[in-house]
Design an enzyme around this catalytic site. Structure first.
Site, PDB file in Angstrom:
ATOM      1  N   ASP A   1       0.821  -1.206   0.000  1.00 15.65           N
ATOM      2  CA  ASP A   1       0.000   0.000   0.000  1.00 15.65           C
ATOM      3  C   ASP A   1       0.858   1.260   0.000  1.00 15.65           C
ATOM      4  OD1 ASP A   1      -1.905   1.952   0.416  1.00 15.65           O
ATOM      5  OD2 ASP A   1      -2.365   1.354   2.475  1.00 15.65           O
TER       6      ASP A   1
ATOM      7  N   ASP B   1      -1.934   5.621  -5.520  1.00 13.31           N
ATOM      8  CA  ASP B   1      -2.124   4.786  -4.332  1.00 13.31           C
ATOM      9  C   ASP B   1      -2.478   3.346  -4.697  1.00 13.31           C
ATOM     10  OD1 ASP B   1      -2.613   3.768  -1.841  1.00 13.31           O
ATOM     11  OD2 ASP B   1      -4.351   5.025  -1.407  1.00 13.31           O
TER      12      ASP B   1
END
EC number: 3.4.23.34
Length: 391
Positions: A92, A276
């Protein structure tokens, strides 16, 4: 010798220093949204997280909105400790901590996933500090320990990580992932922990201070990978467009504008976005996303915005202009296909998410975007490289 040095410099420029590329295969599995929808529990999640899908927004602000992980399909494997204990994680770039479930966790989610046993690792060291990460309306809490963390042959010594002892609600029970490995900047890390990639750089485990992500569009996701220490030109066409990071927390960059069809509809005077890997969709301010859904002809139904699958070839393209370069998503690229009760359902890959100042407002370019555009995250020069991904 001169020839070798010249070749080395060329390879470094290409992000391919000898022995630099450490590839982490990413598997693609059924998303949490699809699982919950199939079990008839998706509406229950909206209510439990205070979500209003008609407005496409999270009502309460959160450090890590749980909705971001609903459509996550790409996962990798890491190990912690000696002997190794394996976990499936989301890599992440929108967070900076590593956490996995602890053997001391009593939450329902910890009963359905592997848990870390510190007593079984000869290299484990207790740190003892507590940590907390807000997810939607609940907190994930735990303690911080330290141990060796291995990712496809790269072993980080003394890595501090979170051992969760409480996980919020029932959502993580059904998740395909056990934990999260954050690849954001240190300023985002809860508890002042040094992120995994920072330790990789400090311990000279990577030849170049960068990593890259390729997410395959095919249903099985074969070939998807996270690469530490450089990038692989075979995964993209043309040249990388290097975009400066505007704020070193998330991988935040500037958008010059967002076009719908041939018209600039949003960010005509510029705005901020983050790239992201830990957000499955493309998100933006709820009011803007609602306008976008209407422009695309999407209609609100039960648990989100849907479009007619038969009309994809008539829908408008959506283009993000970044550093002067257009990145166009055609309807097939930004539409998610699902089956509900045997019927084909198409929904847009856009969702409203309110990120309050000082962090926001922000657009988030998640996996829907990254599937189409190979992404390189360069810590050495604080920039993001983007180029069309090769299918």
């Amino acid at each position: 010798m001169k020839t070798f040095l010249l070749l080395l410099l060329v390879l470094l420029e290409l992000g391919q220093a000898p022995g630099a590329l450490h590839r982490v295969p990413l598997s693609r599995r059924e998303s949490l949204r699809k699982k919950l929808r199939a079990q008839g529990q998706l509406t229950e999640l909206w209510k439990s997280q205070n979500l209003n899908m008609d407005q496409c927004s999270t009502i309460q602000s959160a450090n890590e909105p749980l909705i971001n992980y609903l459509d996550m399909e790409y996962f990798g494997t890491i190990s912690i400790g000696s002997p190794p204990q394996n976990f499936t994680v989301i890599f992440d770039t929108g967070s900076s901590n590593l956490w996995v479930p602890s053997v001391y966790c009593t939450s329902p989610a910890c009963q359905t996933h592997p848990v870390f046993h510190p007593s079984l690792s000869s290299t484990y060291r207790e740190v003892g500090n507590s940590f907390s990460i807000q997810y939607g309306t609940g907190s994930l809490t735990g303690i911080i320990g330290a141990d060796q963390v291995s990712v496809e042959g790269l072993t980080v010594v003394g890595q501090q990580f979170g051992e969760s002892v409480q996980e919020p609600g029932k959502t993580f029970v059904h998740a395909e992932f056990d934990g999260i490995l954050g690849l954001g900047y240190p300023s985002l890390a809860a508890g002042g922990v040094t992120p995994v990639f920072d330790n990789m750089m400090a311990q000279n485990l990577v030849a170049l201070p960068m990593f890259s992500v390729y997410m395959s569009s095919n249903p099985g996701g074969s070939g998807s990978e996270l690469t530490f220490g450089g990038y692989d030109p075979s995964h993209f066409s043309g040249s990388l467009n290097w975009v400066p990071v505007t704020k070193q927390a998330y991988w935040q960059i500037a958008l010059d504008g967002i076009q719908v069809g041939d018209s600039v509809m949003f960010c005509s005077e510029g705005c901020q976005a983050i790239v992201d890997t830990g957000t499955s969709l493309i998100t933006g301010p709820p009011g803007k996303i609602k306008q976008l859904q209407e422009a695309l002809g999407a209609t609100y139904v039960d648990e989100g915005y849907s479009v007619q699958c038969a009309n994809l070839n008539m829908m408008l393209d959506v283009t993000f202009i970044i550093n002067g370069v257009p990145y166009t998503l055609n309807p097939t690229a930004y539409t998610l296909l699902d089956f509900v009760d045997g019927m084909q359902v198409c929904s847009t890959g856009f969702e409203g998410l309110e990120i309050q100042p000082p962090a926001g407002p922000l657009w988030i370019l998640g996996d829907v975007f990254i599937r189409q555009f190979y992404a390189v995250f360069d810590r050495g020069n604080n920039r993001v490289g983007l180029a069309p991904a090769v299918p």
